[in-house]
Design an enzyme around this catalytic site. Structure first.
Site, PDB file in Angstrom:
ATOM      1  N   HIS A   1      -9.493  -1.772  -4.229  1.00 47.81           N
ATOM      2  CA  HIS A   1      -8.329  -2.129  -3.416  1.00 47.81           C
ATOM      3  C   HIS A   1      -7.405  -3.081  -4.180  1.00 47.81           C
ATOM      4  CE1 HIS A   1      -5.828  -2.439   0.075  1.00 47.81           C
ATOM      5  NE2 HIS A   1      -5.699  -3.726  -0.228  1.00 47.81           N
TER       6      HIS A   1
ATOM      7  N   HIS B   1      -1.132 -11.096  -4.791  1.00 47.79           N
ATOM      8  CA  HIS B   1       0.266 -10.644  -4.789  1.00 47.79           C
ATOM      9  C   HIS B   1       1.195 -11.619  -5.510  1.00 47.79           C
ATOM     10  CE1 HIS B   1      -0.910  -7.439  -2.194  1.00 47.79           C
ATOM     11  NE2 HIS B   1      -1.338  -8.265  -1.268  1.00 47.79           N
TER      12      HIS B   1
ATOM     13  N   HIS C   1       0.832  -1.214   0.000  1.00 45.61           N
ATOM     14  CA  HIS C   1       0.000   0.000   0.000  1.00 45.61           C
ATOM     15  C   HIS C   1       0.866   1.264   0.000  1.00 45.61           C
ATOM     16  CE1 HIS C   1      -3.065  -2.750   2.189  1.00 45.61           C
ATOM     17  NE2 HIS C   1      -2.937  -3.059   0.910  1.00 45.61           N
TER      18      HIS C   1
ATOM     19  N   ASP D   1      -3.366  -2.679  -4.702  1.00 45.52           N
ATOM     20  CA  ASP D   1      -2.375  -3.745  -4.512  1.00 45.52           C
ATOM     21  C   ASP D   1      -1.576  -3.982  -5.800  1.00 45.52           C
ATOM     22  OD1 ASP D   1      -2.994  -4.333  -1.880  1.00 45.52           O
ATOM     23  OD2 ASP D   1      -4.340  -5.995  -2.371  1.00 45.52           O
TER      24      ASP D   1
HETATM   25 ZN    ZN Z   1      -3.854  -4.695  -0.041  1.00 42.39          ZN
END
Ligand code: ZN
Length: 305
Positions: A235, A262, A78, A239
């Site tokens: 969001h 991720h 973030h 990311d």
């Molecule tokens: Zn995140």
């Protein structure tokens, strides 16, 4: 000219780590051009600065971690996403613990901090990574790809069997201003039914309704509700920006993701770096005007020279 940026002065911030639950203090220190983003664990006497780079990413379970073992720094995404969003390329981040503070679970607190600190243009042009060819990674029905586009664009789709989330798709065309308005404020999220399992794994010890959207099987538990009705996919874009910023350059290309996380974002970056014919690094001056325009900061952020 699109100049490289740093922050106007040193600034300190304290908060807790989402997964470790530990209090950490972080100091952001201005740097000259071509320094990049580097982290330094000041709580470890032998620690050396670590460049934020896709190839230094260790684990990617529930957060992006730089490095490995005792010197690792967790949950960088973030902060990195916000630095990218404001076009800041050069800063040293000193941190006295293993995890970047989670703040409110979004990039909003970092935007506020950087706005208060001010931004400084450096006397050197930015470089851009321009996508020339499609690069794609797939894993277990999830996928992510880069393809050519004049500016950074991200089209994300998330799919959850939850009545509040379901399928959400968002197409984000990058500019500093739209990053601040549409993406930075979107918070991370989790499910109440997973809390015990995650805590047993030593995760989310610092998690609360103050730093994440938490859902039970039917609804959002946070009394203030959502910041956007599709805050979840927004969001995911925050990311994604944080994770691809680890390529070390501003990006001109489109990223499309489907149920990504991720791990997939990092695999995509690594595959791109392994495919030299799929990208080139160019000076900002050789980009289309609209891509350069997108990197202008909005008026309410003070920029010094
Ligand atoms: Zn995140």
């Amino acid at each position: 000219m699109v100049y490289q940026r740093t922050i106007a002065k040193e600034v300190k911030v304290t908060g807790i780590g989402l997964h470790s639950g530990k209090k950490v203090t972080m100091k952001l220190i201005p740097q000259d051009s071509d320094f990049g983003i580097q982290f330094l664990r000041v709580d470890l006497p032998q620690s050396r600065p670590m460049q934020a780079n896709a190839l230094t990413v260790g684990t990617t379970e529930n957060a992006t971690t730089l490095g490995s073992g005792l010197e690792a720094i967790h949950t960088v995404e973030h902060l990195l996403g916000t630095l990218y969003g404001l076009g800041i390329n050069n800063v040293l981040i000193e941190i006295d613990g293993p995890e970047v503070p989670i703040m409110d679970g979004s990039g909003a607190s970092f935007v506020f901090l950087l706005k208060e600190t001010g931004i400084k243009n450096l006397n050197k042009s930015k470089k851009f990574l321009v996508i020339l060819d499609t690069v794609r990674v797939e894993k277990d029905g999830k996928w992510a790809q880069f393809e050519p586009h004049s500016n950074l664009a991200i089209e994300s789709t998330i799919v959850f069997a939850h009545p509040i989330i379901k399928t959400q798709k968002f197409n984000f065309e990058f500019s500093c201003e739209s990053f601040i308005q549409d993406i930075a404020r979107a918070r991370t999220f989790g499910f109440a039914r997973d809390v015990d399992m995650l805590k047993r794994k030593g995760l989310i010890k610092g998690g609360s309704l103050d730093n994440a959207i938490v859902l039970d099987d039917y609804k959002v538990l946070n009394p203030e509700g959502l910041r956007f009705n599709n805050e979840f996919v927004r969001h995911k874009i925050l990311d994604t920006i944080g994770d691809v910023s680890l390529l070390g350059f501003e990006i001109a290309g489109k990223i499309t993701t489907y149920k990504s996380g991720h791990n997939l974002h990092n695999l995509l970056c690594r595959k791109l770096l392994e495919t030299p014919s799929a990208y080139e690094i160019v000076a900002a001056s050789s980009l289309k005007a609209e891509a350069r325009e997108a990197h202008k900061l909005p008026q309410f952020i003070s920029v010094s020279h």
